[in-house]
Design a protein around this motif. Structure first.
Motif, PDB file in Angstrom:
ATOM      1  N   SER A   4       0.855  -1.187   0.000  1.00  0.00           N
ATOM      2  CA  SER A   4       0.000   0.000   0.000  1.00  0.00           C
ATOM      3  C   SER A   4       0.891   1.237   0.000  1.00  0.00           C
ATOM      4  O   SER A   4       2.097   1.148   0.250  1.00  0.00           O
ATOM      5  CB  SER A   4      -0.924   0.016   1.222  1.00  0.00           C
ATOM      6  OG  SER A   4      -0.151   0.049   2.417  1.00  0.00           O
ATOM      7  N   PHE A   5       0.290   2.373  -0.308  1.00  0.00           N
ATOM      8  CA  PHE A   5       1.069   3.609  -0.404  1.00  0.00           C
ATOM      9  C   PHE A   5       0.412   4.700   0.437  1.00  0.00           C
ATOM     10  O   PHE A   5      -0.813   4.806   0.496  1.00  0.00           O
ATOM     11  CB  PHE A   5       1.163   4.091  -1.852  1.00  0.00           C
ATOM     12  CG  PHE A   5       1.854   3.118  -2.765  1.00  0.00           C
ATOM     13  CD1 PHE A   5       3.236   3.074  -2.830  1.00  0.00           C
ATOM     14  CD2 PHE A   5       1.118   2.246  -3.548  1.00  0.00           C
ATOM     15  CE1 PHE A   5       3.878   2.184  -3.660  1.00  0.00           C
ATOM     16  CE2 PHE A   5       1.752   1.339  -4.384  1.00  0.00           C
ATOM     17  CZ  PHE A   5       3.132   1.309  -4.444  1.00  0.00           C
ATOM     18  N   ALA A   6       1.251   5.489   1.071  1.00  0.00           N
ATOM     19  CA  ALA A   6       0.804   6.696   1.764  1.00  0.00           C
ATOM     20  C   ALA A   6       1.420   7.893   1.049  1.00  0.00           C
ATOM     21  O   ALA A   6       2.619   7.899   0.770  1.00  0.00           O
ATOM     22  CB  ALA A   6       1.222   6.668   3.227  1.00  0.00           C
ATOM     23  N   TYR A   7       0.591   8.873   0.717  1.00  0.00           N
ATOM     24  CA  TYR A   7       1.124  10.064   0.058  1.00  0.00           C
ATOM     25  C   TYR A   7       0.993  11.271   0.993  1.00  0.00           C
ATOM     26  O   TYR A   7       0.093  11.337   1.835  1.00  0.00           O
ATOM     27  CB  TYR A   7       0.427  10.332  -1.277  1.00  0.00           C
ATOM     28  CG  TYR A   7      -1.054  10.626  -1.185  1.00  0.00           C
ATOM     29  CD1 TYR A   7      -1.526  11.915  -0.920  1.00  0.00           C
ATOM     30  CD2 TYR A   7      -1.989   9.614  -1.390  1.00  0.00           C
ATOM     31  CE1 TYR A   7      -2.885  12.178  -0.848  1.00  0.00           C
ATOM     32  CE2 TYR A   7      -3.347   9.868  -1.321  1.00  0.00           C
ATOM     33  CZ  TYR A   7      -3.790  11.148  -1.046  1.00  0.00           C
ATOM     34  OH  TYR A   7      -5.136  11.404  -0.975  1.00  0.00           O
ATOM     35  N   ASN A   8       1.923  12.198   0.832  1.00  0.00           N
ATOM     36  CA  ASN A   8       1.949  13.393   1.667  1.00  0.00           C
ATOM     37  C   ASN A   8       2.300  14.588   0.787  1.00  0.00           C
ATOM     38  O   ASN A   8       3.368  14.625   0.178  1.00  0.00           O
ATOM     39  CB  ASN A   8       2.972  13.242   2.795  1.00  0.00           C
ATOM     40  CG  ASN A   8       2.863  14.338   3.830  1.00  0.00           C
ATOM     41  OD1 ASN A   8       2.518  15.472   3.514  1.00  0.00           O
ATOM     42  ND2 ASN A   8       3.160  14.017   5.076  1.00  0.00           N
ATOM     43  N   CYS A   9       1.384  15.527   0.698  1.00  0.00           N
ATOM     44  CA  CYS A   9       1.568  16.720  -0.136  1.00  0.00           C
ATOM     45  C   CYS A   9       1.814  17.967   0.693  1.00  0.00           C
ATOM     46  O   CYS A   9       1.836  19.084   0.157  1.00  0.00           O
ATOM     47  CB  CYS A   9       0.332  16.947  -1.015  1.00  0.00           C
ATOM     48  SG  CYS A   9      -0.279  15.496  -1.868  1.00  0.00           S
ATOM     49  N   SER A  10       1.982  17.790   1.998  1.00  0.00           N
ATOM     50  CA  SER A  10       2.068  18.958   2.878  1.00  0.00           C
ATOM     51  C   SER A  10       3.353  19.745   2.682  1.00  0.00           C
ATOM     52  O   SER A  10       3.485  20.854   3.205  1.00  0.00           O
ATOM     53  CB  SER A  10       1.932  18.530   4.342  1.00  0.00           C
ATOM     54  OG  SER A  10       2.948  17.604   4.694  1.00  0.00           O
ATOM     55  N   GLY A  11       4.297  19.179   1.931  1.00  0.00           N
ATOM     56  CA  GLY A  11       5.510  19.927   1.622  1.00  0.00           C
ATOM     57  C   GLY A  11       5.322  20.952   0.521  1.00  0.00           C
ATOM     58  O   GLY A  11       6.255  21.706   0.201  1.00  0.00           O
ATOM     59  N   SER A  12       4.132  21.006  -0.049  1.00  0.00           N
ATOM     60  CA  SER A  12       3.840  22.007  -1.070  1.00  0.00           C
ATOM     61  C   SER A  12       3.879  23.402  -0.446  1.00  0.00           C
ATOM     62  O   SER A  12       3.544  23.573   0.727  1.00  0.00           O
ATOM     63  CB  SER A  12       2.469  21.750  -1.700  1.00  0.00           C
ATOM     64  OG  SER A  12       2.409  20.455  -2.274  1.00  0.00           O
ATOM     65  N   SER A  13       4.259  24.394  -1.229  1.00  0.00           N
ATOM     66  CA  SER A  13       4.420  25.738  -0.667  1.00  0.00           C
ATOM     67  C   SER A  13       3.878  26.791  -1.620  1.00  0.00           C
ATOM     68  O   SER A  13       3.758  26.574  -2.828  1.00  0.00           O
ATOM     69  CB  SER A  13       5.893  26.012  -0.372  1.00  0.00           C
ATOM     70  OG  SER A  13       6.666  25.922  -1.558  1.00  0.00           O
ATOM     71  N   SER A  14       3.560  27.949  -1.049  1.00  0.00           N
ATOM     72  CA  SER A  14       3.086  29.087  -1.823  1.00  0.00           C
ATOM     73  C   SER A  14       4.022  30.265  -1.568  1.00  0.00           C
ATOM     74  O   SER A  14       4.946  30.172  -0.756  1.00  0.00           O
ATOM     75  CB  SER A  14       1.646  29.440  -1.439  1.00  0.00           C
ATOM     76  OG  SER A  14       1.544  29.600  -0.033  1.00  0.00           O
ATOM     77  N   THR A  15       3.782  31.372  -2.246  1.00  0.00           N
ATOM     78  CA  THR A  15       4.701  32.509  -2.163  1.00  0.00           C
ATOM     79  C   THR A  15       4.006  33.766  -1.674  1.00  0.00           C
ATOM     80  O   THR A  15       2.791  33.927  -1.802  1.00  0.00           O
ATOM     81  CB  THR A  15       5.306  32.791  -3.547  1.00  0.00           C
ATOM     82  OG1 THR A  15       4.254  33.141  -4.453  1.00  0.00           O
ATOM     83  CG2 THR A  15       6.042  31.573  -4.087  1.00  0.00           C
ATOM     84  N   TYR A  16       4.805  34.643  -1.080  1.00  0.00           N
ATOM     85  CA  TYR A  16       4.372  35.988  -0.708  1.00  0.00           C
ATOM     86  C   TYR A  16       3.042  35.993   0.046  1.00  0.00           C
ATOM     87  O   TYR A  16       2.081  36.664  -0.332  1.00  0.00           O
ATOM     88  CB  TYR A  16       4.297  36.889  -1.941  1.00  0.00           C
ATOM     89  CG  TYR A  16       5.663  37.143  -2.541  1.00  0.00           C
ATOM     90  CD1 TYR A  16       6.524  38.083  -1.984  1.00  0.00           C
ATOM     91  CD2 TYR A  16       6.089  36.419  -3.648  1.00  0.00           C
ATOM     92  CE1 TYR A  16       7.788  38.293  -2.517  1.00  0.00           C
ATOM     93  CE2 TYR A  16       7.358  36.621  -4.190  1.00  0.00           C
ATOM     94  CZ  TYR A  16       8.202  37.560  -3.607  1.00  0.00           C
ATOM     95  OH  TYR A  16       9.461  37.767  -4.133  1.00  0.00           O
ATOM     96  N   GLY A  17       2.992  35.223   1.108  1.00  0.00           N
ATOM     97  CA  GLY A  17       1.858  35.284   2.025  1.00  0.00           C
ATOM     98  C   GLY A  17       0.655  34.449   1.661  1.00  0.00           C
ATOM     99  O   GLY A  17      -0.272  34.327   2.464  1.00  0.00           O
ATOM    100  N   ALA A  18       0.636  33.870   0.470  1.00  0.00           N
ATOM    101  CA  ALA A  18      -0.500  33.029   0.093  1.00  0.00           C
ATOM    102  C   ALA A  18      -0.386  31.685   0.811  1.00  0.00           C
ATOM    103  O   ALA A  18       0.645  31.345   1.402  1.00  0.00           O
ATOM    104  CB  ALA A  18      -0.540  32.829  -1.413  1.00  0.00           C
ATOM    105  N   SER A  19      -1.442  30.896   0.750  1.00  0.00           N
ATOM    106  CA  SER A  19      -1.437  29.563   1.358  1.00  0.00           C
ATOM    107  C   SER A  19      -2.009  28.566   0.358  1.00  0.00           C
ATOM    108  O   SER A  19      -2.704  28.943  -0.587  1.00  0.00           O
ATOM    109  CB  SER A  19      -2.270  29.557   2.646  1.00  0.00           C
ATOM    110  OG  SER A  19      -3.609  29.956   2.374  1.00  0.00           O
ATOM    111  N   ILE A  20      -1.704  27.305   0.583  1.00  0.00           N
ATOM    112  CA  ILE A  20      -2.267  26.262  -0.280  1.00  0.00           C
ATOM    113  C   ILE A  20      -3.717  26.031   0.133  1.00  0.00           C
ATOM    114  O   ILE A  20      -4.008  25.732   1.286  1.00  0.00           O
ATOM    115  CB  ILE A  20      -1.471  24.953  -0.177  1.00  0.00           C
ATOM    116  CG1 ILE A  20      -0.014  25.183  -0.566  1.00  0.00           C
ATOM    117  CG2 ILE A  20      -2.097  23.875  -1.060  1.00  0.00           C
ATOM    118  CD1 ILE A  20       0.190  25.654  -1.987  1.00  0.00           C
ATOM    119  N   SER A  21      -4.613  26.180  -0.817  1.00  0.00           N
ATOM    120  CA  SER A  21      -6.036  26.048  -0.502  1.00  0.00           C
ATOM    121  C   SER A  21      -6.664  24.782  -1.068  1.00  0.00           C
ATOM    122  O   SER A  21      -7.753  24.390  -0.640  1.00  0.00           O
ATOM    123  CB  SER A  21      -6.802  27.261  -1.047  1.00  0.00           C
ATOM    124  OG  SER A  21      -6.676  27.339  -2.459  1.00  0.00           O
TER     125      SER A  21
END
Length: 313
Positions: free
Chosen positions: A108-125
């Motif tokens: 089975s696989f576990a995925y993690n996308c929390s390392g994604s990042s945004s710029t200049y004050g934005a956030s991942i939505s």
């Protein structure tokens, strides 16, 4: 001569130019200031925002006496380019993989996308993850930063694809992808298993071709069996063991058509007693705790005779 300064403002950010001197009160053009990238920190939940330009005019070139101010609004748009777009990051961890193999019905696989990042004050939505097999069919999808993919039942290549959207509404330039090859694997199986008796005189337990009786009435047991397992190149091995009446295990060779002989530690198997033989097999992948077993009974070679009183039967 009059002078003026210009103030640009957006949210909590502002910038005021140094004093600008002009030789007349005719219309002037000011085009030497570029809005800095840091202003994007004021525009975190939209692609653009309204900014204000305020011109303050002075009666002299250096004095502080104001002749008045004039303001106008304009729109600042955060560019949709690599400087401001979010970056997607996809980490995948396999559970139940064997060496370099991801196995059907096991891994089975576990995925993690929390390392994604945004710029200049934005956030991942928003997270958009899809998992496709070799045919292009979507076998899983997710909208969370983390998740799991259950074991796959058929051999294929999985392609993970991640797109993220930031709070401005911008997406990463192209999906981040990763592939995982799924190799066919089946738990070891016992195709057949028998144990038999015969007649004759014992010569050699390893060389005899049938069950044979010794002078004391005991004999050799002949075991025949067939097994199969997934080799995974040379990484996986199969262990085959024979147990008699639940006793200690004797390791025997694996194969599709095997014969082994047992002589009860030299004491032979009594003809008036039955014995339960059990074949136990397991491979390196599954381990002994997940062994497959099959039992067969070496039946007693004796049976009762019933004679009628008048000797007629």
């Amino acid at each position: 001569l009059v002078s003026y300064d210009i103030k640009f403002s957006c949210g909590t950010w502002s910038y005021t130019t140094s004093r600008i001197t002009v030789g007349s009160t005719d219309q002037q053009t000011f085009n030497t200031y570029a809005i800095p990238t840091e202003v994007a920190n004021q525009i975190t939940s939209a692609k653009s925002a309204t900014a204000t330009c305020t011109i303050k005019t002075y009666s002299t070139t250096t004095g502080s006496t104001s002749l008045g101010t004039s303001s106008a609004t304009f729109t600042i748009t955060v560019p949709n380019n690599d400087t401001y777009r979010p970056t997607a990051n996809l980490a995948i961890t396999a559970t139940g993989a064997f060496n370099s193999y991801n196995l059907t019905n096991v891994t089975s696989f576990a995925y993690n996308c929390s390392g994604s990042s945004s710029t200049y004050g934005a956030s991942i939505s928003k997270y958009e993850l899809t998992v496709k097999d070799s045919s292009g069919a979507i076998i899983a999808s997710g909208g969370s930063a983390t998740g799991t993919i259950n074991p796959i039942t058929t051999a294929t290549t999985l392609t993970f694809s991640l797109t993220v959207t930031d709070s401005r509404g911008y997406k990463n330039a192209s999906p981040v992808t990763a592939t995982k090859v799924i190799t066919a694997y089946n738990k070891p199986t016992i195709k057949s298993f028998t144990v038999t008796r015969g007649t004759g005189t014992v010569t050699s337990v390893t060389s005899c071709t049938n069950w044979q009786v010794n002078e004391s009435g005991g004999g050799v047991a002949q075991v025949k069996y067939a097994t199969s397992y997934t080799t995974l190149g040379t990484s996986n091995t199969l262990t085959c063991q024979i147990l008699v009446n639940g006793g200690s295990a004797t390791t025997v060779a694996e194969g599709s058509n095997k014969t082994a002989y047992f002589n009860n530690g030299g004491s032979m198997y009594a003809t008036d007693t039955s014995y339960t033989f059990t074949l136990k097999i397991y491979d390196t992948v599954s381990g002994s705790s997940n062994a497959t077993t099959m039992s067969a009974v070496l039946s007693s070679a004796r049976f009762p005779l019933d004679f009628m009183a008048n000797a007629a039967g």
